[in-house]
Design a protein around this motif. Structure first.
Motif, PDB file in Angstrom:
ATOM      1  N   UNK A   1       1.182  -1.215   0.240  1.00 15.10           N
ATOM      2  CA  UNK A   1       0.131   0.000   0.151  1.00 15.10           C
ATOM      3  C   UNK A   1       0.807   0.812  -0.113  1.00 15.10           C
ATOM      4  N   UNK A   2       1.872   0.951   0.317  1.00 20.56           N
ATOM      5  CA  UNK A   2       3.458   1.924  -0.025  1.00 20.56           C
ATOM      6  C   UNK A   2       3.483   3.189   2.043  1.00 20.56           C
ATOM      7  N   UNK A   3       2.391   2.099   2.890  1.00 20.68           N
ATOM      8  CA  UNK A   3       1.997   3.025   3.775  1.00 20.68           C
ATOM      9  C   UNK A   3       4.034   3.219   4.416  1.00 20.68           C
ATOM     10  N   UNK A   4       3.777   3.963   5.095  1.00 17.26           N
ATOM     11  CA  UNK A   4       5.395   4.174   5.530  1.00 17.26           C
ATOM     12  C   UNK A   4       5.319   4.501   7.286  1.00 17.26           C
ATOM     13  N   UNK A   5       5.681   3.480   8.125  1.00 21.05           N
ATOM     14  CA  UNK A   5       5.575   3.081   9.391  1.00 21.05           C
ATOM     15  C   UNK A   5       6.433   3.761   9.912  1.00 21.05           C
TER      16      UNK A   5
END
Length: 82
Positions: free
Chosen positions: A66-70
């Motif tokens: 999803x391209x989520x950056x944590x």
């Protein structure tokens, strides 16, 4: 599914077990409220069997691509007294 009071279940415990083993969950109530459910060993094992492992869970996550950056907080490590 049959509902038994605690007293009935105690008096007819073998029947409760036999019905559960035959595949019909047996409900036990106390003071009109469901307290326990007796199920067959096969049903219990099926419901509690772990499917996969943590790595497989994360690999199958819809958030994987999803391209989520944590990002981690930039806090310093806490001190530990030894």
């Amino acid at each position: 599914m049959k509902t038994w009071t605690v007293a009935e279940a105690k008096a007819k415990f073998s029947e409760v077990i036999d019905r559960a083993a035959a595949g019909t969950p047996q409900v036990i109530s106390r003071n009109g409220r469901t307290t326990a459910v007796v199920v067959s060993a096969e049903e219990w094992e099926r419901k509690t069997r772990r499917v996969g492992n943590l790595a497989e869970f994360f690999a199958a996550s819809p958030l994987r691509d999803s391209g989520l950056i944590v990002e981690r907080a930039a806090d310093s490590a806490r001190e530990i007294d030894l």
